[in-house]
Design an enzyme around this catalytic site. Structure first.
Site, PDB file in Angstrom:
ATOM      1  N   ARG A 163     -24.621  66.533  61.213  1.00  0.00           N
ATOM      2  CA  ARG A 163     -25.383  67.678  61.754  1.00  0.00           C
ATOM      3  C   ARG A 163     -24.479  68.907  61.860  1.00  0.00           C
ATOM      4  O   ARG A 163     -24.506  69.642  62.840  1.00  0.00           O
ATOM      5  CB  ARG A 163     -26.003  67.373  63.134  1.00  0.00           C
ATOM      6  CG  ARG A 163     -26.960  66.226  63.224  1.00  0.00           C
ATOM      7  CD  ARG A 163     -28.243  66.475  62.455  1.00  0.00           C
ATOM      8  NE  ARG A 163     -28.202  65.696  61.238  1.00  0.00           N
ATOM      9  CZ  ARG A 163     -28.434  64.387  61.167  1.00  0.00           C
ATOM     10  NH1 ARG A 163     -28.792  63.743  62.213  1.00  0.00           N
ATOM     11  NH2 ARG A 163     -28.349  63.751  60.021  1.00  0.00           N
ATOM     12  N   SER A 234     -34.980  65.962  67.844  1.00  0.00           N
ATOM     13  CA  SER A 234     -33.878  65.486  68.697  1.00  0.00           C
ATOM     14  C   SER A 234     -33.168  66.699  69.295  1.00  0.00           C
ATOM     15  O   SER A 234     -32.721  67.575  68.550  1.00  0.00           O
ATOM     16  CB  SER A 234     -32.866  64.691  67.882  1.00  0.00           C
ATOM     17  OG  SER A 234     -33.512  63.590  67.300  1.00  0.00           O
ATOM     18  N   GLU A 330     -28.053  69.554  69.541  1.00  0.00           N
ATOM     19  CA  GLU A 330     -28.305  69.732  68.112  1.00  0.00           C
ATOM     20  C   GLU A 330     -29.019  71.081  67.899  1.00  0.00           C
ATOM     21  O   GLU A 330     -28.832  71.766  66.897  1.00  0.00           O
ATOM     22  CB  GLU A 330     -29.175  68.567  67.618  1.00  0.00           C
ATOM     23  CG  GLU A 330     -29.432  68.577  66.148  1.00  0.00           C
ATOM     24  CD  GLU A 330     -30.220  67.353  65.683  1.00  0.00           C
ATOM     25  OE1 GLU A 330     -29.819  66.212  65.987  1.00  0.00           O
ATOM     26  OE2 GLU A 330     -31.239  67.567  65.010  1.00  0.00           O
TER      27      GLU A 330
HETATM   28  C1  LIG Z   1     -40.573  67.290  65.169  1.00  0.00           C
HETATM   29  C2  LIG Z   1     -39.183  67.588  64.623  1.00  0.00           C
HETATM   30  C3  LIG Z   1     -38.473  66.602  63.991  1.00  0.00           C
HETATM   31  C4  LIG Z   1     -37.187  66.852  63.481  1.00  0.00           C
HETATM   32  N1  LIG Z   1     -36.529  65.857  62.849  1.00  0.00           N
HETATM   33  C5  LIG Z   1     -35.309  66.095  62.320  1.00  0.00           C
HETATM   34  C6  LIG Z   1     -34.601  65.064  61.633  1.00  0.00           C
HETATM   35  O1  LIG Z   1     -35.087  63.939  61.504  1.00  0.00           O
HETATM   36  N2  LIG Z   1     -33.378  65.344  61.135  1.00  0.00           N
HETATM   37  C7  LIG Z   1     -32.823  66.600  61.240  1.00  0.00           C
HETATM   38  O2  LIG Z   1     -31.709  66.786  60.742  1.00  0.00           O
HETATM   39  N3  LIG Z   1     -33.476  67.588  61.872  1.00  0.00           N
HETATM   40  C8  LIG Z   1     -34.692  67.378  62.411  1.00  0.00           C
HETATM   41  N4  LIG Z   1     -35.356  68.376  63.072  1.00  0.00           N
HETATM   42  C9  LIG Z   1     -34.714  69.701  63.208  1.00  0.00           C
HETATM   43  C10 LIG Z   1     -35.168  70.735  62.149  1.00  0.00           C
HETATM   44  O3  LIG Z   1     -36.344  70.315  61.514  1.00  0.00           O
HETATM   45  C11 LIG Z   1     -34.102  70.970  61.099  1.00  0.00           C
HETATM   46  O4  LIG Z   1     -32.909  71.408  61.710  1.00  0.00           O
HETATM   47  C12 LIG Z   1     -34.518  72.022  60.060  1.00  0.00           C
HETATM   48  O5  LIG Z   1     -33.602  72.058  59.009  1.00  0.00           O
HETATM   49  C13 LIG Z   1     -34.682  73.417  60.641  1.00  0.00           C
HETATM   50  O6  LIG Z   1     -35.314  74.220  59.676  1.00  0.00           O
HETATM   51  P1  LIG Z   1     -35.942  75.604  60.071  1.00  0.00           P
HETATM   52  O7  LIG Z   1     -36.348  76.305  58.826  1.00  0.00           O
HETATM   53  O8  LIG Z   1     -37.010  75.424  61.076  1.00  0.00           O
HETATM   54  O9  LIG Z   1     -34.682  76.329  60.707  1.00  0.00           O
HETATM   55  P2  LIG Z   1     -34.643  77.264  61.988  1.00  0.00           P
HETATM   56  O10 LIG Z   1     -34.967  76.466  63.185  1.00  0.00           O
HETATM   57  O11 LIG Z   1     -35.447  78.487  61.734  1.00  0.00           O
HETATM   58  O12 LIG Z   1     -33.093  77.645  62.018  1.00  0.00           O
HETATM   59  C14 LIG Z   1     -32.134  76.686  62.392  1.00  0.00           C
HETATM   60  C15 LIG Z   1     -30.737  77.300  62.278  1.00  0.00           C
HETATM   61  O13 LIG Z   1     -30.462  77.562  60.907  1.00  0.00           O
HETATM   62  C16 LIG Z   1     -30.209  78.953  60.695  1.00  0.00           C
HETATM   63  N5  LIG Z   1     -30.833  79.320  59.426  1.00  0.00           N
HETATM   64  C17 LIG Z   1     -32.150  79.195  59.096  1.00  0.00           C
HETATM   65  N6  LIG Z   1     -32.341  79.600  57.834  1.00  0.00           N
HETATM   66  C18 LIG Z   1     -31.127  79.995  57.369  1.00  0.00           C
HETATM   67  C19 LIG Z   1     -30.671  80.546  56.130  1.00  0.00           C
HETATM   68  N7  LIG Z   1     -31.508  80.749  55.097  1.00  0.00           N
HETATM   69  N8  LIG Z   1     -29.349  80.844  56.007  1.00  0.00           N
HETATM   70  C20 LIG Z   1     -28.474  80.633  57.030  1.00  0.00           C
HETATM   71  N9  LIG Z   1     -28.850  80.121  58.222  1.00  0.00           N
HETATM   72  C21 LIG Z   1     -30.161  79.819  58.381  1.00  0.00           C
HETATM   73  C22 LIG Z   1     -30.829  79.664  61.880  1.00  0.00           C
HETATM   74  O14 LIG Z   1     -30.187  80.910  62.136  1.00  0.00           O
HETATM   75  C23 LIG Z   1     -30.630  78.648  62.996  1.00  0.00           C
HETATM   76  O15 LIG Z   1     -29.339  78.759  63.530  1.00  0.00           O
HETATM   77  C24 LIG Z   1     -36.637  68.147  63.595  1.00  0.00           C
HETATM   78  C25 LIG Z   1     -37.372  69.164  64.235  1.00  0.00           C
HETATM   79  C26 LIG Z   1     -38.641  68.890  64.745  1.00  0.00           C
HETATM   80  C27 LIG Z   1     -39.411  70.000  65.395  1.00  0.00           C
END
Ligand SMILES: Cc1cc2nc3c(=O)[nH]c(=O)nc-3n(C[C@H](O)[C@H](O)[C@H](O)COP(=O)(O)OP(=O)(O)OC[C@H]3O[C@@H](n4cnc5c(N)ncnc54)[C@H](O)[C@@H]3O)c2cc1C
Length: 335
Positions: A163, A234, A330
């Site tokens: 992570r 998580s 996380e």
């Molecule tokens: C129900 C649920 C289940 C989940 N299960 C998992 C799982 O099983 N495993 C797991 O690893 N994660 C899990 N997550 C966490 C999440 O889905 C991941 O971290 C995902 O990659 C976040 O994507 P996002 O587009 O929503 O990013 P955001 O939440 O919008 O951003 C997350 C971070 O990344 C940065 N960021 C976003 N886009 C970019 C970019 N293009 N360039 C640079 N930085 C950027 C943001 O500034 C922020 O710091 C879960 C979340 C939820 C709600």
């Protein structure tokens, strides 16, 4: 034109957070550069946002320029036994998994059902059910707002960990495209307990699509329904501790499992929250730990970031008091 004073509660899946000063849509390289130029001219930091599924935004107004990534091209380049899959940062991760598994490509099926965008996937090297992004990662392109240059990085250049990646520490890097190398030949990863149970019950998990569907079914029980409640999945990382610390804990809690990790022994925090602390369903204000999986924090209607902070801080303190372990979040904080 950017939108102004947009509630972050409407842009994040935890559904909490006060207004962001400006929100730009990044649907092309030009619009991404324009948002960066705007942030420089107004002296505010630029914050890339995908689907907001891993962000806890504070309740107070936030002086920031949000760049909402909405580029959406997904292309497939065949290469002998492999296919290179190239996704714009704004492509939904689940769309990527669906299109790849439909084509019978192996490597992302265990990561089915994870919310978010392809561009955010490298940030915390998303992982689930025995797989992580780094397993199939080929390269990515990022725009460095400090130098106004595009860079291409391979896996080593991204410094992936559990992570973890360099993007958590270098906010000047905006990921614009990622590329994965997926196999046409069978490489199933089904040793994870939940998948093994399904196979023991007679399910044939022999295609990427079948595995992805099985993973989605397992996940439906472990996570709340995002259309009904707020969550970021998580909330905390599973801690990695020294072999000595693990031995001591195991003497106290013989059923505590441990998994070898590069820097020690990784232990399941959910087990500690459940079996050591009895925190399933534990609540502060309008936030609680999910009954089916206590590592998952849930927000109810009208919850605030303060509710989430209180709950998360209390959980951290209880874990420390019982185990001497300092747990890490996380979820990324935006204040
Ligand atoms: C129900 C649920 C289940 C989940 N299960 C998992 C799982 O099983 N495993 C797991 O690893 N994660 C899990 N997550 C966490 C999440 O889905 C991941 O971290 C995902 O990659 C976040 O994507 P996002 O587009 O929503 O990013 P955001 O939440 O919008 O951003 C997350 C971070 O990344 C940065 N960021 C976003 N886009 C970019 C970019 N293009 N360039 C640079 N930085 C950027 C943001 O500034 C922020 O710091 C879960 C979340 C939820 C709600």
């Amino acid at each position: 034109m950017p939108r102004e004073n947009v509630p972050l509660a409407s842009l994040t899946t935890l559904r909490v957070g006060g207004p962001a000063r400006f929100v730009h849509t990044g649907d092309s390289m030009e619009s991404i550069k324009a948002a960066a130029a705007h942030s420089r001219s107004c002296g505010l930091s630029l914050y890339p946002l995908g689907q907001g599924s891993n962000v806890l935004a504070g309740d107070a107004p936030i002086d920031v320029v949000i760049l909402k990534m909405e580029t959406n091209e997904l292309t497939f380049k065949p290469d002998s036994d492999f296919v290179e899959v190239i996704a714009d940062a704004g492509v939904s991760w689940e769309r990527l998994v669906q299109e790849c598994t439909e084509q019978g490509l192996w490597g992302v099926e265990n990561l089915a059902g994870i919310p978010g965008t392809a561009g955010a996937a490298p940030v915390q090297n998303i992982g689930a059910y025995g797989a992580e992004l780094a397993d199939t990662f080929a390269w990515l392109e990022c725009y460095d707002t400090a130098t106004d240059m595009l860079m291409r990085l391979d896996a080593e250049g991204c410094a992936f960990g559990y992570r973890e990646s360099r993007f958590k520490h270098e906010p000047n890097l905006i990921i614009t495209r990622i590329a994965l190398r997926l196999a046409r030949t069978s490489t199933p990863k089904t040793s994870y307990a939940d998948l093994q149970k399904l196979m023991d019950a007679g399910e044939l998990l022999n295609t990427p699509q079948k595995i992805a569907d099985a993973v989605r079914r397992v996940r439906r029980v472990k996570f709340p329904d995002l259309t009904q409640e707020g969550t970021a999945g998580s909330f905390f990382k599973n801690p990695t501790i020294t072999a000595n610390a693990y031995e001591e804990l195991q003497a106290k809690y013989p059923a505590l499992q441990g998994f070898a990790a590069p820097s020690g022994i990784k232990i399941p925090l959910a087990w500690i929250l459940d079996h050591v602390l009895g925190l399933r369903g534990y609540r502060e204000g309008r936030a609680h730990l999910f009954q089916n999986q206590p590592l998952v924090l849930v927000t109810e209607n009208n919850a605030t970031a303060q509710d989430v902070e209180m709950l998360a801080n209390n959980v951290s303190e209880k874990v420390f008091a019982a185990t001497n372990i300092l747990i890490e979040r996380e979820v990324r904080s935006l204040k």
